[in-house]
Motif scaffolding. Structure first.
Motif, mmCIF file in Angstrom:
data_model
loop_
_atom_site.group_PDB
_atom_site.id
_atom_site.type_symbol
_atom_site.label_atom_id
_atom_site.label_comp_id
_atom_site.label_asym_id
_atom_site.label_seq_id
_atom_site.Cartn_x
_atom_site.Cartn_y
_atom_site.Cartn_z
ATOM 1 N N GLU A 120 91.949 8.457 36.485
ATOM 2 C CA GLU A 120 91.885 8.144 35.057
ATOM 3 C C GLU A 120 90.436 8.080 34.562
ATOM 4 O OE1 GLU A 120 94.216 4.613 34.461
ATOM 5 O OE2 GLU A 120 95.995 5.596 35.248
ATOM 6 N N LEU A 121 89.538 7.611 35.434
ATOM 7 C CA LEU A 121 88.122 7.558 35.037
ATOM 8 C C LEU A 121 87.579 8.974 34.818
ATOM 9 C CD1 LEU A 121 86.489 4.735 37.155
ATOM 10 C CD2 LEU A 121 87.278 4.688 34.797
ATOM 11 N N LEU A 122 88.081 9.916 35.596
ATOM 12 C CA LEU A 122 87.683 11.314 35.416
ATOM 13 C C LEU A 122 88.019 11.753 33.992
ATOM 14 C CD1 LEU A 122 86.449 13.493 37.234
ATOM 15 C CD2 LEU A 122 88.738 14.186 37.880
ATOM 16 N N ALA A 123 89.122 11.183 33.448
ATOM 17 C CA ALA A 123 89.515 11.515 32.078
ATOM 18 C C ALA A 123 88.629 10.810 31.058
ATOM 19 C CB ALA A 123 90.972 11.144 31.842
ATOM 20 N N ALA A 124 88.002 9.693 31.463
ATOM 21 C CA ALA A 124 87.193 8.934 30.508
ATOM 22 C C ALA A 124 85.790 9.507 30.358
ATOM 23 C CB ALA A 124 87.110 7.467 30.939
ATOM 24 N N VAL A 125 85.346 10.321 31.323
ATOM 25 C CA VAL A 125 84.008 10.909 31.247
ATOM 26 C C VAL A 125 83.931 11.811 30.020
ATOM 27 C CG1 VAL A 125 82.403 12.482 32.378
ATOM 28 C CG2 VAL A 125 83.669 10.822 33.738
ATOM 29 N N PRO A 126 82.949 11.604 29.137
ATOM 30 C CA PRO A 126 82.889 12.398 27.908
ATOM 31 C C PRO A 126 82.650 13.883 28.191
ATOM 32 C CG PRO A 126 81.088 10.795 27.985
ATOM 33 C CD PRO A 126 81.873 10.606 29.220
ATOM 34 N N SER A 127 83.131 14.709 27.258
ATOM 35 C CA SER A 127 83.130 16.139 27.531
ATOM 36 C C SER A 127 81.721 16.715 27.624
ATOM 37 C CB SER A 127 83.947 16.875 26.481
ATOM 38 O OG SER A 127 83.361 16.726 25.223
ATOM 39 N N ILE A 128 80.762 16.090 26.946
ATOM 40 C CA ILE A 128 79.406 16.640 26.999
ATOM 41 C C ILE A 128 78.844 16.516 28.411
ATOM 42 C CG2 ILE A 128 78.290 14.490 26.282
ATOM 43 C CD1 ILE A 128 76.333 16.396 24.722
ATOM 44 N N ILE A 129 79.289 15.505 29.153
ATOM 45 C CA ILE A 129 78.847 15.338 30.539
ATOM 46 C C ILE A 129 79.376 16.497 31.388
ATOM 47 C CG2 ILE A 129 78.848 13.786 32.533
ATOM 48 C CD1 ILE A 129 77.439 12.675 30.072
ATOM 49 N N TYR A 130 80.648 16.856 31.162
ATOM 50 C CA TYR A 130 81.188 18.024 31.857
ATOM 51 C C TYR A 130 80.380 19.261 31.508
ATOM 52 C CZ TYR A 130 85.375 15.556 33.339
ATOM 53 O OH TYR A 130 86.235 14.693 33.936
ATOM 54 N N GLY A 131 79.940 19.315 30.250
ATOM 55 C CA GLY A 131 79.153 20.454 29.799
ATOM 56 C C GLY A 131 77.862 20.586 30.581
ATOM 57 N N ILE A 132 77.055 19.523 30.647
ATOM 58 C CA ILE A 132 75.767 19.706 31.337
ATOM 59 C C ILE A 132 75.986 19.821 32.836
ATOM 60 C CG2 ILE A 132 74.269 18.692 29.588
ATOM 61 C CD1 ILE A 132 73.990 16.264 31.050
ATOM 62 N N TRP A 133 77.011 19.160 33.358
ATOM 63 C CA TRP A 133 77.312 19.321 34.782
ATOM 64 C C TRP A 133 77.719 20.772 35.070
ATOM 65 C CZ3 TRP A 133 81.837 20.324 37.693
ATOM 66 C CH2 TRP A 133 81.701 20.087 39.074
ATOM 67 N N GLY A 134 78.539 21.320 34.180
ATOM 68 C CA GLY A 134 78.971 22.705 34.351
ATOM 69 C C GLY A 134 77.797 23.670 34.295
ATOM 70 N N LEU A 135 76.868 23.400 33.368
ATOM 71 C CA LEU A 135 75.744 24.321 33.194
ATOM 72 C C LEU A 135 74.742 24.231 34.350
ATOM 73 C CD1 LEU A 135 74.288 26.326 31.325
ATOM 74 C CD2 LEU A 135 73.111 24.391 30.302
ATOM 75 N N PHE A 136 74.416 23.012 34.767
ATOM 76 C CA PHE A 136 73.338 22.863 35.748
ATOM 77 C C PHE A 136 73.824 22.804 37.194
ATOM 78 C CE2 PHE A 136 71.268 21.232 31.891
ATOM 79 C CZ PHE A 136 70.155 22.054 31.907
ATOM 80 N N VAL A 137 75.073 22.452 37.430
ATOM 81 C CA VAL A 137 75.550 22.336 38.803
ATOM 82 C C VAL A 137 76.577 23.411 39.136
ATOM 83 C CG1 VAL A 137 76.677 20.829 40.487
ATOM 84 C CG2 VAL A 137 75.117 19.863 38.797
ATOM 85 N N ALA A 190 98.143 12.503 35.123
ATOM 86 C CA ALA A 190 98.604 11.186 34.675
ATOM 87 C C ALA A 190 100.004 11.276 34.067
ATOM 88 C CB ALA A 190 97.621 10.597 33.667
ATOM 89 N N VAL A 191 100.230 12.302 33.213
ATOM 90 C CA VAL A 191 101.566 12.432 32.615
ATOM 91 C C VAL A 191 102.599 12.720 33.694
ATOM 92 C CG1 VAL A 191 102.976 13.713 30.981
ATOM 93 C CG2 VAL A 191 100.616 13.212 30.424
ATOM 94 N N MET A 192 102.267 13.649 34.613
ATOM 95 C CA MET A 192 103.232 13.995 35.661
ATOM 96 C C MET A 192 103.565 12.765 36.513
ATOM 97 S SD MET A 192 102.464 17.718 37.206
ATOM 98 C CE MET A 192 102.560 19.221 36.260
ATOM 99 N N ARG A 193 102.535 11.971 36.838
ATOM 100 C CA ARG A 193 102.793 10.766 37.634
ATOM 101 C C ARG A 193 103.769 9.846 36.902
ATOM 102 N NH1 ARG A 193 98.209 6.441 37.775
ATOM 103 N NH2 ARG A 193 98.854 6.461 35.601
ATOM 104 N N ASP A 194 103.504 9.633 35.596
ATOM 105 C CA ASP A 194 104.395 8.753 34.838
ATOM 106 C C ASP A 194 105.815 9.301 34.800
ATOM 107 O OD1 ASP A 194 102.204 7.242 34.470
ATOM 108 O OD2 ASP A 194 101.876 7.767 32.364
ATOM 109 N N VAL A 195 105.928 10.639 34.667
ATOM 110 C CA VAL A 195 107.258 11.235 34.592
ATOM 111 C C VAL A 195 107.969 11.114 35.951
ATOM 112 C CG1 VAL A 195 108.506 13.371 34.217
ATOM 113 C CG2 VAL A 195 106.570 12.819 32.776
ATOM 114 N N PHE A 196 107.225 11.355 37.030
ATOM 115 C CA PHE A 196 107.833 11.260 38.357
ATOM 116 C C PHE A 196 108.331 9.852 38.635
ATOM 117 C CE2 PHE A 196 105.216 14.998 40.242
ATOM 118 C CZ PHE A 196 106.016 15.874 39.540
ATOM 119 N N GLU A 197 107.631 8.871 38.051
ATOM 120 C CA GLU A 197 108.035 7.487 38.299
ATOM 121 C C GLU A 197 109.337 7.137 37.602
ATOM 122 O OE1 GLU A 197 104.579 5.285 37.267
ATOM 123 O OE2 GLU A 197 103.807 5.287 39.326
#
Lengths: 322, 282
Positions: A120-137, A190-197
């Motif tokens: 869930e924390l992976l979902a909380a990371v703001p998209s701009i962080i994914y952006g610079i991570w994607g560009l530089f790493v 997260a949705v799939m987990r909730d549905v499976f439950e």
């Protein structure tokens, strides 16, 4: 009857007035939600009108995007949006499915919560962080290791080979799809987990009672029961991928053309708006960008609405079966 | 016998892949956090919290951007939070079971997942065009519109958790509905509502797309709500894509600050929920 009111009618009047005011305030706030959606749709339509009136339907089918000659067509961004989202889902759905299975069927109880929270924390990371991570790493890794491999192995193949030819730019459609996939994995999982439950234990137990393996129970009992919800979750992920802006803007290369190769730079609707809107001069240019936004709104609105509708139906079924 | 072996092998393979998928997910989270820390700590060494954003090539910090981000987030939640709470109250109490609230709930869910850049365009058309210039206020309104659906959703969910018996008891004492809501239901659901607000703050404090053409950016210290204002996400966007190593270093520092604050907020919100409802899974 209210005993205080019976003694003091003025008190009762005051209470009734406050009741009415509070009720009105909550209703007004609730109607704001409706107004917002209506306002968004209306303002996009008004903003997009000059471009749509000028280019007519050709706006949707032309690839050209030239601020110098004031000629705009939405085909390249639409193509980029659809292709990156589809590829992202192709990569993200199996991984999300695996995570959801792990969290509901495999993980020991003590591990479920920490792993679930981490996802869930992976979902909380703001998209701009994914952006610079994607560009530089990510994109240097893809450029140096993954893309040459794809070009060498898949490039010479007939038909699909064309998708994997050309120089390994690093940034482009494929890299954007990877970043998008990473971003939507936590949502779908997260949705799939909730549905499976929601799958009743008794169904799974009868599967095990017949001698089925864990995988057979998952594939033949859990998945058929949870199908609607799974599709709903996947479509929510799709809605997210279609509208994602910052992460894509960093890694797609912002080229208004449709390349046959997935390794080539491209653009998406949201990336075009993010890159160009603040600097757009001229009414037609601005209006064309707003028109792109209107198209994106239409696409994501239908996808999200369909997804919510499916999840809603599932919820009603779960309620009625209790 | 052979068929049984095949089934067991398939089972083993499927479960291994599922475990692998989870490892991939955790690895990605770890990789992103590690990159942020590795690159961000070096940037934090400079005058990040005391100096303004520098011109290209110069040295400086992020003070004006941090201030702008905090200010716009606070104004955003001050506008979006109360409206969202009231709307959630309507859905859970006055409008419970009506068709209107079903429609509103559905529309709210759609807004919840609507692309944030669309919200940016909307506020641009609404405020920037009519006021004829970019402003921090427009940025705050855009953030408010993104925070609102989150608050509506969590408020409704939390109010629904309050036991019907408590509401009935209050009504039986002769309290009007508004009195029951404000004196009984809100206090009972307080930590849940606060959690929802925290999650909404976490959501909007990293939003970039809706600020690009509402608040824009500002290289200098500005406290004027009606003028463009610097903010962390847009500064990160600009600086990360620049060739200047000094700007890139500041971008990483800003990225680390934003992510750390958001993760702390999210974890805090989860701890509050866990305290509130120890038996619950979420």
């Amino acid at each position: 009857m209210n005993s205080v009111a019976a003694i003091n009618p003025r008190y009762a009047t005051g209470q009734r007035l406050r009741e009415r005011l509070f009720r009105l305030a909550t209703l007004a706030a609730a109607l704001t939600v409706l107004l917002l959606l209506g306002g968004v749709a209306l303002s996009l339509l008004i903003g997009a009108w000059p471009a749509l009136a000028h280019f007519k339907l050709a706006f949707l089918t032309r690839e050209i995007w030239n601020p110098v000659t004031d000629q705009y067509g939405a085909l390249a961004p639409i193509y980029g949006t659809l292709v990156t989202s589809a590829l992202a889902l192709l990569l993200a759905v199996p991984v999300s499915f695996g995570i959801a299975i792990f969290l509901t069927e495999l993980a020991p109880a003590w591990l479920r919560r920490p792993v679930g929270v981490a996802i869930e924390l992976l979902a909380a990371v703001p998209s701009i962080i994914y952006g610079i991570w994607g560009l530089f790493v990510l994109s240097p890794i893809l450029q140096a290791h993954v893309q040459p491999l794809l070009i060498a192995s898949l490039g010479p193949l007939p038909l699909i080979g064309r998708l994997f030819q050309g120089p390994p730019y690093g940034i482009g459609i494929l890299t954007a799809s990877f970043v998008l996939a990473i971003m939507v994995i936590p949502f779908i999982a997260a949705v799939m987990r909730d549905v499976f439950e929601t799958v009743p234990d008794v169904l799974k137990e009868s599967g095990y009672g017949l001698g089925a393996t864990t995988w057979e129970v998952i594939w033949q009992v859990v998945v058929p029961y949870a199908r609607t919800g799974m599709i709903g979750g996947i479509m929510l992920g799709l809605g997210r991928a279609l509208g994602e802006t910052m992460a894509v803007t960093f890694v797609i290369g912002n080229a208004h053309r449709i390349g046959t190769s997935l390794l080539a730079p491209g653009t998406t609707i949201s990336a075009s708006i993010a890159n160009e809107f603040a600097e757009a001069v001229g009414d037609l240019y601005t209006s064309s960008l707003v028109a792109l936004g209107a198209i994106l709104f239409l696409i994501t609105f239908s996808v999200i609405a369909a997804a919510r509708f499916m999840l809603l139906r599932l919820q009603q079924r779960a309620l009625s079966s209790v | 016998m052979n068929r049984r072996l095949l089934r067991r092998l398939l089972n083993l393979l499927a479960l291994t892949l599922s475990g692998l998928a989870t490892v991939i997910g955790l690895f990605l989270l770890g990789a992103i956090l590690w990159t942020l820390i590795a690159n961000g700590v070096a940037g934090l060494a400079g005058p990040v919290f005391t100096a303004m954003t520098p011109p290209p090539g110069g040295s400086g910090g992020l003070l004006n951007a941090i201030y702008g981000s905090i200010l716009m987030t606070v104004i955003g939640i001050l506008i979006g939070g109360p409206i969202g709470m009231l709307a959630g109250t309507y859905l859970a109490e006055y409008g419970r079971g009506t068709r209107l609230s079903a429609v509103i709930r559905f529309v709210n869910d759609v807004l919840l997942s609507a692309p944030s850049i669309i919200i940016g365009l909307f506020v641009y058309e609404l405020l920037v065009v009519s006021m004829k210039h970019f402003s921090a206020l427009a940025g705050a309104v855009a953030l408010a519109i993104i925070a609102m659906p989150v608050t509506v959703r969590t408020t409704e969910d939390m109010l629904n958790l309050v036991p019907q018996g408590m509401k009935d008891a209050s009504t039986a004492m002769g309290a009007y509905h508004w009195r029951t809501i404000t004196s009984v239901i809100y206090p009972a659901a307080r930590s849940g509502i606060v959690t929802g607000l925290l999650l909404a703050v976490a959501r909007i404090s990293g939003e970039t797309a809706p600020l690009l053409f509402t608040a824009l950016n500002n290289q200098f210290w500005s406290t004027r709500l009606l003028a463009p204002m610097a903010n962390l996400p847009v500064v990160i966007f600009q600086f990360a894509l620049s060739p200047s190593p000094n700007w890139q270093k500041l971008a990483w520092a800003g990225a680390l600050i934003i992510t750390a604050s958001i993760l702390v907020l999210s974890v805090t919100a989860r701890v509050v929920v866990a305290r509130l409802n120890p038996a619950g899974r979420h």
